[in-house]
Design a protein around this motif. Structure first.
Motif, short mmCIF file in Angstrom:
data_model
loop_
_atom_site.label_atom_id
_atom_site.label_comp_id
_atom_site.label_asym_id
_atom_site.label_seq_id
_atom_site.Cartn_x
_atom_site.Cartn_y
_atom_site.Cartn_z
N GLY A 147 0.76 -1.17 -0.01
CA GLY A 147 0.02 -0.16 0.16
C GLY A 147 0.86 1.25 0.00
N ALA A 148 2.20 1.33 -0.38
CA ALA A 148 3.01 2.30 -0.30
C ALA A 148 2.68 3.20 -1.54
N TYR A 149 2.89 4.49 -1.19
CA TYR A 149 2.71 5.63 -2.51
C TYR A 149 3.89 5.81 -2.99
N TRP A 150 4.39 4.65 -3.65
CA TRP A 150 5.45 4.89 -4.52
C TRP A 150 5.23 3.95 -5.45
N PRO A 151 6.15 3.82 -6.75
CA PRO A 151 5.92 2.77 -8.13
C PRO A 151 5.74 1.62 -7.54
N ASP A 152 4.96 0.75 -8.15
CA ASP A 152 4.74 -0.81 -7.63
C ASP A 152 6.28 -1.48 -7.79
N GLY A 153 6.62 -2.21 -7.22
CA GLY A 153 7.68 -2.88 -7.49
C GLY A 153 8.96 -2.29 -6.67
N MET A 154 8.80 -1.13 -6.07
CA MET A 154 9.95 -0.43 -5.42
C MET A 154 9.88 -1.10 -3.96
N SER A 155 11.12 -1.24 -3.56
CA SER A 155 10.99 -1.85 -1.98
C SER A 155 11.75 -0.78 -1.05
N GLY A 156 11.72 -1.24 0.27
CA GLY A 156 11.97 -0.50 1.39
C GLY A 156 11.04 -0.22 2.51
N GLU A 157 11.27 0.25 3.51
CA GLU A 157 10.18 0.41 4.58
C GLU A 157 9.33 1.56 4.11
N ILE A 158 8.13 1.33 4.44
CA ILE A 158 7.02 2.30 4.03
C ILE A 158 7.00 3.14 5.33
N ASP A 159 7.63 4.33 5.18
CA ASP A 159 7.78 5.18 6.15
C ASP A 159 8.17 6.65 5.79
N TRP A 160 8.86 7.47 6.60
CA TRP A 160 9.21 8.77 6.29
C TRP A 160 10.57 8.59 5.56
N TYR A 161 10.53 9.66 4.61
CA TYR A 161 11.96 9.66 3.84
C TYR A 161 12.28 11.12 3.81
N TRP A 162 13.45 11.43 4.13
CA TRP A 162 13.97 12.76 4.06
C TRP A 162 14.19 13.51 2.63
N SER A 163 14.05 14.57 2.73
CA SER A 163 14.32 15.56 1.22
C SER A 163 15.46 16.10 1.82
N SER A 164 16.27 16.73 0.90
CA SER A 164 17.59 17.66 1.19
C SER A 164 16.84 19.18 1.49
N SER A 165 15.69 19.32 1.36
CA SER A 165 14.99 20.81 1.52
C SER A 165 14.56 21.25 2.73
N PRO A 166 15.32 22.30 3.21
CA PRO A 166 14.92 22.94 4.47
C PRO A 166 13.63 23.58 4.73
N VAL A 167 13.06 23.70 5.69
CA VAL A 167 12.07 24.86 5.68
C VAL A 167 12.45 25.92 5.73
N ALA A 168 12.26 26.92 4.92
CA ALA A 168 13.03 27.84 4.37
C ALA A 168 12.98 29.02 5.72
N ASP A 169 11.92 29.19 6.46
CA ASP A 169 11.69 29.99 7.41
C ASP A 169 11.63 29.54 8.67
N TRP A 170 11.87 28.27 8.77
CA TRP A 170 12.09 27.72 10.30
C TRP A 170 13.35 27.15 10.39
N ASP A 171 13.95 27.54 11.47
CA ASP A 171 15.29 26.78 11.87
C ASP A 171 15.20 25.20 12.25
N TYR A 172 16.23 24.34 11.72
CA TYR A 172 16.23 23.01 12.40
C TYR A 172 15.20 22.43 11.89
N SER A 173 14.46 22.63 10.80
CA SER A 173 13.47 21.75 10.15
C SER A 173 13.59 21.56 8.72
N ALA A 174 13.30 20.28 8.20
CA ALA A 174 13.40 20.09 6.96
C ALA A 174 11.93 19.06 6.47
N TRP A 175 11.81 19.31 5.00
CA TRP A 175 10.68 18.59 4.73
C TRP A 175 10.90 16.99 3.99
N TYR A 176 10.06 16.32 4.40
CA TYR A 176 9.98 14.89 4.07
C TYR A 176 8.62 14.33 3.58
#
Length: 211
Positions: free
Chosen positions: A158-187
């Motif tokens: 039931g993961a929201y990624w392409p069928d056939g992709m593997s991995g833990e179904i969970d949170w994954y980091w992006s490299s993008s920080p929250v521009a106006d919040w210190d110490y936070s990033a998008w995932y």
């Protein structure tokens, strides 16, 4: 003289009794009236008709899942790391990764990571969620970023990624920080195709990407 004192005493006693009877029958009405309003055996009325207008993932069913390749020419690490990492650790991990004969991996930006989402119209690339590489402030997050129903995507489990992709179904980091919040990033949380921001010192997963 003794008779006079006797009658005075009797008068005082009757006068006192009269005052006591008067107080018990009519005195203190205001205070008691307050008790009657919400006495020990009464309940203060409470409005239980509370509604929640924020119905989250109910806006998008995820039924229109497609296998269209929205990731362009990107190549994704599969399987990803199985270790939980802070944001800084995840960036360093991808920068130093040598995998499948390549060493030019990096932690994906939020737009790159969104391109992996399948089956949730609100958060796929071009969806109504406002968080992209061009809009990284906290205010860019909108209702659509709340994604879809939990574990109803087209991927395995039931993961929201392409069928056939593997991995833990969970949170994954992006490299993008929250521009106006210190110490936070998008995932992205692939449990529901959600875009969220959180503190950079939390441990979650990384899936690296290369051009």
């Amino acid at each position: 003289m003794k008779k006079l004192l006797f009658f005075v005493s009797i008068a005082v006693i009757f006068f006192g009794l009269g005052l006591l009877l008067s107080c018990s029958s009519g005195g203190g009405g205001g205070a008691r009236g307050g008790d009657d309003a919400f006495g020990d055996d009464d309940e203060i009325p409470i409005d239980d008709d509370v509604t929640d207008d924020d119905d989250g993932s109910d806006d998008d069913s995820g039924d229109d899942a497609t296998d269209d390749d929205a990731s362009g020419n990107l190549t994704w690490q599969d399987p990803p790391s199985s270790d939980l990492m802070t944001w800084d650790e995840a960036k360093a991990y991808c920068d130093n990764l040598s995998f499948d004969g390549h060493d030019d991996w990096h932690l994906p930006t939020i737009s790159e990571l969104r391109s992996l989402i399948r089956g949730c119209d609100a958060t796929v690339t071009g969806g109504a969620c406002g968080v992209t590489d061009d809009c990284l402030d906290a205010i860019c997050w909108n209702h659509a970023c709340g994604g879809c129903d939990r574990l109803a995507g087209p991927g395995s489990g039931g993961a929201y990624w392409p069928d056939g992709m593997s991995g833990e179904i969970d949170w994954y980091w992006s490299s993008s920080p929250v521009a106006d919040w210190d110490y936070s990033a998008w995932y992205v949380d692939f449990l529901g195709g959600w875009l969220v921001n959180y503190y950079v010192d939390i441990g979650t997963y990384a899936r690296c990407v290369r051009p």
